[in-house]
Structure formats: C-alpha cells, structure tokens
Design an enzyme around this catalytic site. Sequence first.
Site, PDB file in Angstrom:
ATOM      1  N   ARG A  75     -11.475   2.720   8.936  1.00 40.44           N
ATOM      2  CA  ARG A  75     -11.266   0.975   9.764  1.00 40.44           C
ATOM      3  C   ARG A  75     -12.049   0.422  10.075  1.00 40.44           C
ATOM      4  O   ARG A  75     -12.081  -0.501  10.145  1.00 40.44           O
ATOM      5  CB  ARG A  75      -9.547   1.571  10.510  1.00 40.44           C
ATOM      6  N   ARG A 120      -2.006 -10.317  13.074  1.00 43.32           N
ATOM      7  CA  ARG A 120      -2.058  -8.703  12.442  1.00 43.32           C
ATOM      8  C   ARG A 120      -3.007  -8.914  11.612  1.00 43.32           C
ATOM      9  O   ARG A 120      -3.925  -8.476  11.171  1.00 43.32           O
ATOM     10  CB  ARG A 120      -1.061  -8.383  12.464  1.00 43.32           C
ATOM     11  N   LYS A 159       0.836  -0.840   0.073  1.00 42.16           N
ATOM     12  CA  LYS A 159       0.500   0.246  -0.266  1.00 42.16           C
ATOM     13  C   LYS A 159       0.874   1.685   0.056  1.00 42.16           C
ATOM     14  O   LYS A 159       0.632   2.068  -0.797  1.00 42.16           O
ATOM     15  CB  LYS A 159      -0.640  -0.073   0.641  1.00 42.16           C
ATOM     16  N   ARG A 196      12.817 -10.520  15.242  1.00 40.90           N
ATOM     17  CA  ARG A 196      11.949 -10.297  15.740  1.00 40.90           C
ATOM     18  C   ARG A 196      10.449 -10.205  16.165  1.00 40.90           C
ATOM     19  O   ARG A 196       9.931 -10.855  15.218  1.00 40.90           O
ATOM     20  CB  ARG A 196      11.924  -8.116  15.505  1.00 40.90           C
ATOM     21  N   ARG A 253      12.291 -10.859   7.350  1.00 39.14           N
ATOM     22  CA  ARG A 253      13.526 -10.051   7.917  1.00 39.14           C
ATOM     23  C   ARG A 253      13.820 -10.799   9.153  1.00 39.14           C
ATOM     24  O   ARG A 253      13.387 -11.586   9.789  1.00 39.14           O
ATOM     25  CB  ARG A 253      12.903  -8.530   8.541  1.00 39.14           C
TER      26      ARG A 253
HETATM   27  P1  AMP Z   1      -1.261   2.370  10.224  1.00 35.07           P
HETATM   28  O1  AMP Z   1       0.051   3.455   9.985  1.00 35.07           O
HETATM   29  O2  AMP Z   1      -2.048   2.611   9.868  1.00 35.07           O
HETATM   30  O3  AMP Z   1      -0.844   1.033  10.392  1.00 35.07           O
HETATM   31  O4  AMP Z   1      -1.557   2.768  11.859  1.00 35.07           O
HETATM   32  C1  AMP Z   1      -1.420   2.630  13.062  1.00 35.07           C
HETATM   33  C2  AMP Z   1      -1.788   2.538  14.156  1.00 35.07           C
HETATM   34  O5  AMP Z   1      -2.362   3.735  13.954  1.00 35.07           O
HETATM   35  C3  AMP Z   1      -2.841   1.726  14.467  1.00 35.07           C
HETATM   36  O6  AMP Z   1      -2.108   0.371  14.376  1.00 35.07           O
HETATM   37  C4  AMP Z   1      -3.818   1.905  14.521  1.00 35.07           C
HETATM   38  O7  AMP Z   1      -3.469   1.920  16.259  1.00 35.07           O
HETATM   39  C5  AMP Z   1      -3.607   3.624  14.872  1.00 35.07           C
HETATM   40  N1  AMP Z   1      -5.138   3.906  13.645  1.00 35.07           N
HETATM   41  C6  AMP Z   1      -4.985   4.443  12.377  1.00 35.07           C
HETATM   42  N2  AMP Z   1      -5.338   4.648  11.699  1.00 35.07           N
HETATM   43  C7  AMP Z   1      -6.164   4.431  12.863  1.00 35.07           C
HETATM   44  C8  AMP Z   1      -7.874   4.538  11.961  1.00 35.07           C
HETATM   45  N3  AMP Z   1      -8.766   4.203  10.990  1.00 35.07           N
HETATM   46  N4  AMP Z   1      -8.605   3.974  13.445  1.00 35.07           N
HETATM   47  C9  AMP Z   1      -8.226   4.035  14.142  1.00 35.07           C
HETATM   48  N5  AMP Z   1      -7.239   3.545  14.255  1.00 35.07           N
HETATM   49  C10 AMP Z   1      -6.225   3.960  13.745  1.00 35.07           C
END
Ligand code: AMP
Length: 227
Positions: A93, A171, A19, A160, A127
């Site tokens: 999300r 995940r 992405k 890791r 990794r």
């Molecule tokens: P990402 O970089 O998109 O994986 O986001 C990192 C973290 O931010 C995620 O693991 C969530 O804890 C939080 N996060 C990002 N976008 C959202 C969203 N739309 N709704 C809720 N939590 C979010």
Amino acid sequence: MAARPLLRAVITGPPGSGKGTVSARIVKHFALKHLSSGDLLREHTQRRTEVGILAKSYIDQGRLIPDEIMTRMVLSELKGLERYDWLLDGFPRTVAQAEALDKQCQIDTVIDLDVPFETIKYRLTARWIHPASGRVYNLEFSPPKTLGIDDITGEPLVQRDDDKPETVTKRLQAYDAQTKPVLEYYRAKGLLKSFSGTETNKIWPHIYAFLQTKLPDVSQKDAAAPR
Ligand code: AMP
C-alpha cells in the site's frame, strides 16, 4: 517439459472496485494462493497476537499499519508460500512496502482494477437500511418499492455513516493518495497492467485472458466462458 517459473502477482483496486470478486475468480480458475493483507490482519486480531493487538487500533481508526510491522508480517507469510504461485492482495500500500517486497522476490505483474470513482461511489452508496428491523436494501440489486421508504413499515430508510457519499468520497480520496505512488512505482518498472471498466463482468474476461498467458486454467468446466 521445462517447469515454468512461479507467478508472483499483485492485485490492486479501490474499495468497491470488485477486487474481492475478481480475486475469487482468479483463485477458482488458476489455483494460486491468495494472500490478503486485510484478512491476515483480521486473523491476527482474532487470535490476539502481539501484531493483532497493535494493528487493531490502527484498523479501527482507518489508518494504515506502520510499514515495518506490515512488511515483516506479509514477507514472513510469503516465505511459507515460496513453492506456490501466488496473488497478493492489499499489499503493498506504500512505496516503502513495494521496495521491501522487491528485496525478497521478483514481482511479475500488478493487476490494477481501474474503475471510475463515480461508478464506485454509486455502488458504495447504494445501501440503505431500516434501523428498527435491520432490513437492508440495495438500490442496484434489491431496491425498496419507494425510494427511501421501508417496504413493510413505511418508515424512512437511513444510510450508515460509512456508506454516506461524503464518507465514501473521503475513503476513495485517501486510497488514491496512498496508492497512486505505488501504481507509479510499478508502472515505471513496466509491471502495471490496468484493466478499465465499470462492470466486473466485463473486466473479468480481459483479466482471465491475460492470466491464461501465464498460468493454465485448472477449473474443469466453463473454461470457454469464464465466470
Ligand atoms: P483491507 O481489508 O485491505 O481494506 O484492510 C483493512 C485495514 O487493514 C486497512 O484499512 C488498514 O488499516 C490495514 N491494512 C491492510 N493492508 C495494509 C497494508 N498493506 N499496509 C498498511 N495497513 C494495511
């Protein structure tokens, strides 16, 4: 010539689906604003804003930020981008977030990167690290001469916790459970555009061709062979 409507696009895909690479290519070719909810949150955390401090505990635990906080933050950011084409990444999300987004603007398309879990698992578990030196190997791009062994010291390599197959599976399952309803939500509205494949370079030309029907390519070179 009549002005074309501004594009409101969402991009979605599990961690390891490519992405980030695809978003960067879209931005390069189509000059739209890229808003990533994860980046936005990290910015808030760094600036130690009220939202940032609150968000940190959730992020550290790998949990989603509550819808109300997230929605307020992203929608207010989008207000500032009203005059631009944009690509929203990492939001919505949840279905509640998608509904809140719908109230503020009309989404045109949802680009879904549909990469098989096995492929992602292979990428994310590739990794390996030599703990003493911090040397990093990648089984795909820069493998050690002997599997599991550091080239220089001959010591064992480790993974890791985050990169271990069990963790990666968890995940991916969590992503699947959270996002499936959102994909269904957009599918029901006829907005979901899924791009399936195992290689970003093979998926990309299809995404490029699709977006070209909506936006002009503003990158001068390589227009014929988009990269
Ligand atoms: P990402 O970089 O998109 O994986 O986001 C990192 C973290 O931010 C995620 O693991 C969530 O804890 C939080 N996060 C990002 N976008 C959202 C969203 N739309 N709704 C809720 N939590 C979010």
